[in-house]
Write a protein that holds these residues in place. Structure first.
Motif, short mmCIF file in Angstrom:
data_model
loop_
_atom_site.label_atom_id
_atom_site.label_comp_id
_atom_site.label_asym_id
_atom_site.label_seq_id
_atom_site.Cartn_x
_atom_site.Cartn_y
_atom_site.Cartn_z
N UNK A 6 0.86 -1.17 0.00
CA UNK A 6 0.00 0.00 0.00
C UNK A 6 0.90 1.23 0.00
N UNK A 7 0.29 2.41 0.03
CA UNK A 7 1.06 3.65 -0.06
C UNK A 7 2.18 3.69 0.98
N UNK A 8 1.82 3.33 2.22
CA UNK A 8 2.81 3.43 3.31
C UNK A 8 3.98 2.48 3.07
N UNK A 9 3.69 1.26 2.61
CA UNK A 9 4.75 0.29 2.33
C UNK A 9 5.63 0.79 1.18
N UNK A 10 4.99 1.35 0.16
CA UNK A 10 5.77 1.81 -1.00
C UNK A 10 6.66 3.00 -0.65
N UNK A 11 6.27 3.76 0.39
CA UNK A 11 7.10 4.89 0.81
C UNK A 11 8.36 4.46 1.54
#
Lengths: 283, 158
Positions: free
Chosen positions: A102-107
């Motif tokens: 998700x967004x947080x993991x990709x960051x």
């Protein structure tokens, strides 16, 4: 405290990380930490020391050089997903990065960390195999480049030797007109691939040439599917040819089974996703 | 082995000793007493612990406090301006974007990251941005409405 006691070391350079790793064979390299820290929280992994390399900015880049795309190991999934160079030259990578976690993991998560971890359901291995990528690793004295087909050797296993770290992923720039895609059926909470299929192909005069099809999630490790590739190679791009090639998918591998998908269902999904991927790249 | 970390949280610099294994979320909650950041799972799935690190949404349960050394963190406590709620907080209140409220801090921090780089998101953009945040009251509909509403408020200068 969820993880076991661990010493933390912030590396100042690749050679510093390698020296500390040599002196502490139980240590683990900490990249974005989005595979290692969750494993440490569940105490599936309890290294004596983590060596943080996330701040090594010389391992964070995306560039084109000498016919290759070169991606530093500490480049995050988010940076890859938003790279205009990759969107133009290697859209398989932006498409794959965009559906990781998700967004947080990709960051936070990095391409180098993900492939070193080699989760059999991770997304990158399929894309790297389909793109004919090489993984550049070093132990400080010697640097070698390992083709993706040799790098992923099985269940959470890679060709990385003790004392080596990944510095770069190299991908030959695909020939003009090459189409590519990553199609994924994901586990809805973890967002890992139950089946992921990456494909690249070039159609010349209505005939499929230079086709590569790779899977993740299907077996105990990622793999290129030679049966599908052979079945569609040199054929015209009719729906019938695509369907019969896709029907060969995952024919001679050990199929994974878990409470989301048993062997038969996984094989079925592999064929469905091979068809979608081939339809996208042979159009 | 203790590590000294220098972390700026909501504009205040902190220099503290932490154990190597201390997760950032525990540092925020237990060391700094900022309990607005929640822990909803132990598998990095729920997103209740989402904070911003140097402006980007991350899960503070999936990193060590030591990894945040030298970084600037914003938590839900840093969103309001004194007594004036952040537009996202105001919209969650107005649009009933919360029932039990447990997931709300993470939802708001993820939404704030989205609006930072996409000030006018479509409903699909909002739903995709919330992939990593779970609401067990099944309140997604009103959460999406609240984020849309906040985007509109933030686009019009007051």
């Amino acid at each position: 405290m969820l993880p076991n006691t661990v010493d933390y070391y912030r590396a100042s350079s690749v050679s510093d990380a390698l020296n500390v790793l040599k002196a502490n064979p139980d240590a683990k390299i900490l990249a974005g930490g989005h595979s290692l820290i969750p494993a440490m929280k569940l105490r599936l992994n309890s290294p004596s020391m983590v060596i943080d390399i996330a701040n090594l900015s010389d391992l964070n880049y995306i560039k084109e050089e000498g016919g290759n795309i070169r991606i530093g190991a500490m480049t995050t999934h988010g940076q890859i997903a938003h790279s205009s160079l990759l969107a133009e030259k290697l859209p398989l990578f932006t498409e794959t990065a965009d559906v990781i976690g998700d967004v947080q993991v990709r960051n936070m998560g990095t391409i180098g960390g993900s492939i070193a971890h080699a989760d059999p359901s991770a997304d990158w291995p399929a894309a790297l195999l389909a793109a004919d990528a090489s993984i550049v690793v070093t132990n400080g004295d010697e640097t070698r480049s390992i083709p993706a087909t040799d790098f992923f050797v099985g269940f959470f296993s890679t060709a990385l030797e003790e004392g080596e770290i990944i510095t770069e992923i190299q991908v030959p720039v695909p020939a003009t007109g090459t189409k590519m895609t990553y199609q994924k059926f994901m586990q809805p909470a973890s967002r890992f691939a139950i089946v992921g299929c990456a494909a690249m192909a070039k159609v010349e005069n209505g005939v499929v040439a230079d086709v590569k099809v790779a899977f993740t999630g299907v077996s105990d490790g990622p793999f290129r599917d030679g049966n599908v590739e052979a079945a569609i190679s040199g054929k015209t791009t009719t729906a019938e040819n695509i369907a019969s090639a896709a029907a060969q998918a995952a024919s001679d591998v050990n199929l994974n089974a878990d409470h989301y998908a048993d062997e038969d269902y996984r094989q079925h999904l592999a064929r469905v996703y091979a068809k979608r991927a081939l339809s996208a790249v042979c159009g | 082995m203790a590590e000294t970390v220098n972390i700026t949280v909501n504009g205040t610099q902190h220099s503290k000793e932490v154990e190597g294994r201390t997760l950032l979320v525990h540092f925020l909650r237990d060391t700094l007493g900022l309990t607005g950041t929640h822990v909803g799972c132990d598998t990095s799935s729920c997103g209740a612990c989402t904070v911003h690190i140097n402006g980007k949404a991350v899960k503070s349960c999936s990193m060590l406090a030591a990894q945040a050394d030298g970084k600037s963190i914003t938590t839900i406590e840093g969103m309001a301006n004194g007594d004036e709620l952040h537009p996202l907080q105001e919209s969650f209140r107005e649009k009933h974007g919360l029932q039990c409220g447990f997931c709300t801090p993470g939802m708001i921090m993820t939404a704030a990251d989205l609006l930072n780089h996409n000030p006018n998101p479509s409903e699909t953009d909002i739903r995709e941005a919330l992939e990593g945040n779970i609401c067990r009251c099944t309140g997604y509909h009103n959460i999406v409405e609240a984020i849309k509403d906040a985007a509109e408020k933030m686009a019009v200068p007051a």
